[in-house]
Write an enzyme that holds these catalytic residues in place. Structure first.
Site, PDB file in Angstrom:
ATOM      1  N   ALA A  62       8.789  -4.417  12.361  1.00 29.48           N
ATOM      2  CA  ALA A  62       9.093  -5.173  11.138  1.00 29.48           C
ATOM      3  C   ALA A  62      10.590  -5.145  10.825  1.00 29.48           C
ATOM      4  CB  ALA A  62       8.316  -4.584   9.961  1.00 29.48           C
ATOM      5  N   ASN A  83       3.520  -6.873  13.111  1.00 25.78           N
ATOM      6  CA  ASN A  83       3.062  -5.490  13.271  1.00 25.78           C
ATOM      7  C   ASN A  83       3.366  -5.031  14.682  1.00 25.78           C
ATOM      8  OD1 ASN A  83       1.546  -3.635  11.447  1.00 25.78           O
ATOM      9  ND2 ASN A  83       0.309  -3.357  13.293  1.00 25.78           N
ATOM     10  N   GLN A 107       0.851  -1.203   0.000  1.00 28.25           N
ATOM     11  CA  GLN A 107       0.000   0.000   0.000  1.00 28.25           C
ATOM     12  C   GLN A 107       0.880   1.242   0.000  1.00 28.25           C
ATOM     13  OE1 GLN A 107      -3.462  -0.704   3.065  1.00 28.25           O
ATOM     14  NE2 GLN A 107      -1.743  -1.993   3.630  1.00 28.25           N
ATOM     15  N   CYS A 141       0.514  17.950 -23.307  1.00 22.32           N
ATOM     16  CA  CYS A 141      -0.731  18.614 -23.744  1.00 22.32           C
ATOM     17  C   CYS A 141      -1.068  19.858 -22.928  1.00 22.32           C
ATOM     18  CB  CYS A 141      -1.898  17.632 -23.688  1.00 22.32           C
ATOM     19  SG  CYS A 141      -2.527  17.360 -22.029  1.00 22.32           S
ATOM     20  N   CYS A 152      -1.308  12.955 -16.223  1.00 23.46           N
ATOM     21  CA  CYS A 152      -2.023  14.116 -16.751  1.00 23.46           C
ATOM     22  C   CYS A 152      -3.531  13.894 -16.618  1.00 23.46           C
ATOM     23  CB  CYS A 152      -1.642  14.351 -18.212  1.00 23.46           C
ATOM     24  SG  CYS A 152      -2.522  15.766 -18.908  1.00 23.46           S
ATOM     25  N   GLY A 196       3.011  -4.255   8.943  1.00 22.63           N
ATOM     26  CA  GLY A 196       3.069  -2.792   8.975  1.00 22.63           C
ATOM     27  C   GLY A 196       1.823  -2.096   8.486  1.00 22.63           C
ATOM     28  N   THR A 197       0.697  -2.766   8.617  1.00 21.88           N
ATOM     29  CA  THR A 197      -0.559  -2.107   8.208  1.00 21.88           C
ATOM     30  C   THR A 197      -1.605  -2.238   9.309  1.00 21.88           C
ATOM     31  OG1 THR A 197      -2.365  -2.028   6.602  1.00 21.88           O
ATOM     32  CG2 THR A 197      -1.275  -4.163   6.855  1.00 21.88           C
ATOM     33  N   HIS A 221      -1.628   1.214  -4.259  1.00 24.96           N
ATOM     34  CA  HIS A 221      -2.030   2.617  -4.092  1.00 24.96           C
ATOM     35  C   HIS A 221      -1.197   3.551  -4.963  1.00 24.96           C
ATOM     36  CE1 HIS A 221      -4.083   1.803   0.076  1.00 24.96           C
ATOM     37  NE2 HIS A 221      -4.758   1.323  -0.950  1.00 24.96           N
ATOM     38  N   ASP A 276       5.996   4.846  -1.605  1.00 29.34           N
ATOM     39  CA  ASP A 276       7.338   5.446  -1.507  1.00 29.34           C
ATOM     40  C   ASP A 276       8.389   4.825  -2.413  1.00 29.34           C
ATOM     41  OD1 ASP A 276       7.962   3.022  -0.137  1.00 29.34           O
ATOM     42  OD2 ASP A 276       7.490   3.928   1.796  1.00 29.34           O
TER      43      ASP A 276
HETATM   44  P1  OAD Z   1      -1.392   3.004   9.022  1.00 25.21           P
HETATM   45  O1  OAD Z   1      -0.705   4.250   9.444  1.00 25.21           O
HETATM   46  O2  OAD Z   1      -2.883   2.971   9.070  1.00 25.21           O
HETATM   47  O3  OAD Z   1      -0.895   1.780   9.901  1.00 25.21           O
HETATM   48  C1  OAD Z   1       0.462   1.514  10.132  1.00 25.21           C
HETATM   49  C2  OAD Z   1       0.574   0.266  11.011  1.00 25.21           C
HETATM   50  O4  OAD Z   1       1.955  -0.037  11.103  1.00 25.21           O
HETATM   51  C3  OAD Z   1       0.023   0.429  12.420  1.00 25.21           C
HETATM   52  O5  OAD Z   1      -0.761  -0.711  12.763  1.00 25.21           O
HETATM   53  C4  OAD Z   1       1.284   0.492  13.284  1.00 25.21           C
HETATM   54  O6  OAD Z   1       1.106  -0.132  14.544  1.00 25.21           O
HETATM   55  C5  OAD Z   1       2.259  -0.324  12.458  1.00 25.21           C
HETATM   56  N1  OAD Z   1       3.670   0.034  12.651  1.00 25.21           N
HETATM   57  C6  OAD Z   1       4.225   1.249  12.894  1.00 25.21           C
HETATM   58  N2  OAD Z   1       5.561   1.152  12.957  1.00 25.21           N
HETATM   59  C7  OAD Z   1       5.877  -0.144  12.722  1.00 25.21           C
HETATM   60  C8  OAD Z   1       7.079  -0.886  12.654  1.00 25.21           C
HETATM   61  N3  OAD Z   1       8.271  -0.302  12.840  1.00 25.21           N
HETATM   62  N4  OAD Z   1       7.007  -2.211  12.409  1.00 25.21           N
HETATM   63  C9  OAD Z   1       5.803  -2.813  12.208  1.00 25.21           C
HETATM   64  N5  OAD Z   1       4.631  -2.172  12.279  1.00 25.21           N
HETATM   65  C10 OAD Z   1       4.660  -0.863  12.526  1.00 25.21           C
HETATM   66  O7  OAD Z   1      -0.826   2.664   7.562  1.00 25.21           O
HETATM   67  P2  OAD Z   1      -1.440   1.684   6.448  1.00 25.21           P
HETATM   68  O8  OAD Z   1      -2.149   0.535   7.057  1.00 25.21           O
HETATM   69  O9  OAD Z   1      -0.354   1.422   5.484  1.00 25.21           O
HETATM   70  O10 OAD Z   1      -3.945   5.152   1.713  1.00 25.21           O
HETATM   71  O11 OAD Z   1      -2.494   2.643   5.787  1.00 25.21           O
HETATM   72  C11 OAD Z   1      -3.251   2.151   4.717  1.00 25.21           C
HETATM   73  C12 OAD Z   1      -3.636   3.271   3.798  1.00 25.21           C
HETATM   74  O12 OAD Z   1      -4.294   4.310   4.524  1.00 25.21           O
HETATM   75  C13 OAD Z   1      -2.446   3.992   3.146  1.00 25.21           C
HETATM   76  O13 OAD Z   1      -1.950   3.334   2.021  1.00 25.21           O
HETATM   77  C14 OAD Z   1      -3.018   5.329   2.805  1.00 25.21           C
HETATM   78  C15 OAD Z   1      -3.723   5.583   4.134  1.00 25.21           C
HETATM   79  O14 OAD Z   1      -4.693   6.531   4.178  1.00 25.21           O
HETATM   80  C16 OAD Z   1      -4.188   6.149   0.861  1.00 25.21           C
HETATM   81  O15 OAD Z   1      -3.609   7.225   0.918  1.00 25.21           O
HETATM   82  C17 OAD Z   1      -5.219   5.813  -0.182  1.00 25.21           C
END
Ligand code: OAD
Length: 255
Positions: free
Chosen positions: A235, A217, A105, A154, A131, A191-192, A123, A108
């Site tokens: 992670a 996580n 997701q 364009c 464009c 990490g999500t 994402h 970067d």
């Molecule tokens: P979040 O910020 O919602 O969640 C990050 C997760 O990583 C949390 O559960 C933290 O506990 C965990 N975390 C933080 N540091 C960590 C580490 N060092 N090792 C392991 N885990 C760690 O981010 P995402 O789930 O990626 O979408 O967010 C999903 C989507 O929501 C993103 O892609 C973005 C956002 O809004 C869009 O912009 C469409």
């Protein structure tokens, strides 16, 4: 910080070593040790902001300058970041697996930088711009952009090549991700927060297809209860430790 649970590490290493097809889903936490802010929680990008003010087609239509300033600020920040040991471990895991797909997701580009090959960026990628008039895409890796950049082809207004709230994921990315999730026998989610759909459901889909689900996580998520192995730790510590344990076991088996 106490070291990760050795017994769970060993179990994860065993499961990966025996796997036929591994699919990984990563989120912002995997890039946290590179200095990339996560989205939710203290210090997260959305803290104090409403995502719909910055990351929706409506926000861009109403105020492209503010949206571009936000993305240019993030690009400036990301331009200084390099992959951390979690990214490296995932590229090493790919090299050891027969069938491997990494779905991220993250926008970067750090998985590519770390050497991962089969990466699906569901994402999008913050270094790609598109464009709004002719749909042409440009790779602007490492470049600084104007606050309201326009298409060299364009003259139409450019937008960040990321998926915003309220937008569908690109068809090709979604099809490839669905295939990888339903075909794997081991799925790692790391990490999500597992709150944003459709990625939030990938772990459950894999389980429905009888895959073993491993979660790495920092804190518990809605997936934790479903996971066969849950390592609640960083992670950047746990993933390298799993790969190291796989190597140790392989060497031991070879002696
Ligand atoms: P979040 O910020 O919602 O969640 C990050 C997760 O990583 C949390 O559960 C933290 O506990 C965990 N975390 C933080 N540091 C960590 C580490 N060092 N090792 C392991 N885990 C760690 O981010 P995402 O789930 O990626 O979408 O967010 C999903 C989507 O929501 C993103 O892609 C973005 C956002 O809004 C869009 O912009 C469409």
């Amino acid at each position: 910080m106490p070291s990760p649970d050795q017994s769970l590490l060993g179990q994860a290493a065993e499961v990966f070593s025996a796997a036929d097809a591994v699919t990984v889903l990563t989120g912002a936490g995997v890039s946290a040790a590179s200095g990339v802010p996560t989205f939710r929680g203290t210090g997260g990008l959305w803290e104090g902001h409403r995502p719909e003010q910055l990351a929706t087609p409506e926000a861009f239509a109403a105020d492209p300058l503010t949206v571009w300033r936000f993305y240019n600020w993030r690009r400036g920040l990301l331009g200084k970041c390099v992959p951390n040991p979690a990214h490296t471990a995932l590229s090493e895991l790919e090299a050891r697996c027969r069938n491997f797909t990494l779905i991220t997701q993250n926008v970067d580009g750090l998985h590519h930088q770390a050497g991962s090959k089969k990466v699906i960026e569901i994402h999008g990628n913050i270094w790609t711009v598109r464009c709004t008039a002719c749909s042409r895409e440009f790779d602007t890796t490492g470049q600084a952009l104007d606050d309201d950049p326009h298409c060299s082809s364009c003259g139409g207004r450019l937008r960040p090549g990321v998926v915003w709230f309220g937008e569908s994921l690109p068809d090709h990315a979604m099809t490839a991700a669905y295939e990888a999730v339903t075909r794997c026998d081991v799925m790692l989610v790391s990490g999500t927060s597992a709150l944003v759909q459709p990625a939030a459901s990938f772990g459950a889909w894999a389980k429905q297809n009888e895959a073993t689900l491993i979660e790495v996580n920092l804190e518990a998520t809605p997936l934790t209860e479903l996971a066969d192995i849950s390592l609640l730790d960083s992670a950047s510590e746990v993933l390298p430790a799993i790969v190291k344990e796989m190597t140790r076991r392989k060497e031991q088996a070879g002696t």
